[in-house]
Design a protein around this motif. Structure first.
Motif, PDB file in Angstrom:
ATOM      1  N   THR A 126       0.818  -1.226   0.000  1.00 33.81           N
ATOM      2  CA  THR A 126       0.000   0.000   0.000  1.00 33.81           C
ATOM      3  C   THR A 126       0.845   1.267   0.000  1.00 33.81           C
ATOM      4  N   PHE A 135      -4.588   3.550  -7.197  1.00 37.57           N
ATOM      5  CA  PHE A 135      -5.571   4.277  -6.397  1.00 37.57           C
ATOM      6  C   PHE A 135      -6.006   5.557  -7.108  1.00 37.57           C
ATOM      7  N   ARG A 139      -9.692   6.523  -8.122  1.00 38.10           N
ATOM      8  CA  ARG A 139     -10.324   7.744  -7.607  1.00 38.10           C
ATOM      9  C   ARG A 139     -10.939   8.539  -8.744  1.00 38.10           C
ATOM     10  N   SER A 172      -8.046  -3.811  -2.335  1.00 38.85           N
ATOM     11  CA  SER A 172      -7.614  -2.757  -1.423  1.00 38.85           C
ATOM     12  C   SER A 172      -8.525  -2.718  -0.205  1.00 38.85           C
ATOM     13  N   ILE A 175     -10.934   2.810   1.212  1.00 39.53           N
ATOM     14  CA  ILE A 175     -10.128   4.024   1.301  1.00 39.53           C
ATOM     15  C   ILE A 175     -11.064   5.218   1.421  1.00 39.53           C
TER      16      ILE A 175
END
Length: 188
Positions: A126, A135, A139, A172, A175
């Motif tokens: 990560t 990520f 996003r 993941s 988040i």
């Protein structure tokens, strides 16, 4: 008369050298069981040894799936594939500047696959640049007002039997998303 003869001899030598180079390149790139070391025959002339996809040719596609939570306490959305489409056509052979972004994402997903295959610690994964890149791509694919997202990397084996075509690589954590994405794509 003599200059024509010299030109013909020079042309024949050039064609012969090119033909010898092409034949030796093909022979140099045969499977290892048939491969002979041709350096002894080339007099120091380097023969290219291309192994394009060998010894491990690609047999799977990596897909990026994303789901999100729109508000506190809401159920997550279903997983959706947000893997960028790369157009393929005859023009892309000559000029394809749009392939750089998807290629960078693909390379990051491949690197995460390698990390996971080698049992890298999740906390270490990560913190890696490939994870951060994936990520960021995730996003950009969710709604601006989403509260949290989760992404999943999935290997898809097109030639495998139907019940063995998909294999998850990395999921993941959820988040949290603190602020919406601006028009330029950066998080405030």
């Amino acid at each position: 008369m003599m200059s024509d003869r010299i030109q013909n001899v020079a042309g024949a030598c050039a064609v012969g050298a090119l033909a010898a180079h092409l034949v030796s390149t093909v022979l140099q790139n045969t499977p290892d069981s048939y491969n002979q070391d041709l350096r002894i025959f080339t007099g120091g002339w380097t023969v290219p040894g291309w192994r394009f996809f060998a010894p491990n040719p690609g047999v799977q596609n990596v897909h990026l799936l994303v789901r999100e939570v729109a508000s506190e306490g809401a159920a997550p959305t279903p997983w959706r594939d947000v893997t960028p489409e790369v157009p393929h056509g005859w023009k892309q052979v000559l000029w394809n500047p749009a392939s750089r972004g998807p290629k960078a994402l693909f390379d990051a997903m491949q690197q995460l696959s390698v990390m996971c295959a080698n049992q890298a610690e999740f906390a270490w994964v990560t913190q890696s640049l490939p994870y951060q890149l994936v990520f960021s791509a995730s996003r950009a694919a969710v709604a601006n007002d989403s509260k949290a997202l989760q992404f999943l990397l999935m290997n898809v084996f097109p030639s495998a039997p139907p019940d063995q075509r998909m294999k998850p690589i990395l999921t993941s954590e959820w988040i949290p998303l603190r602020s919406p994405v601006r028009a330029g794509g950066a998080v405030r």
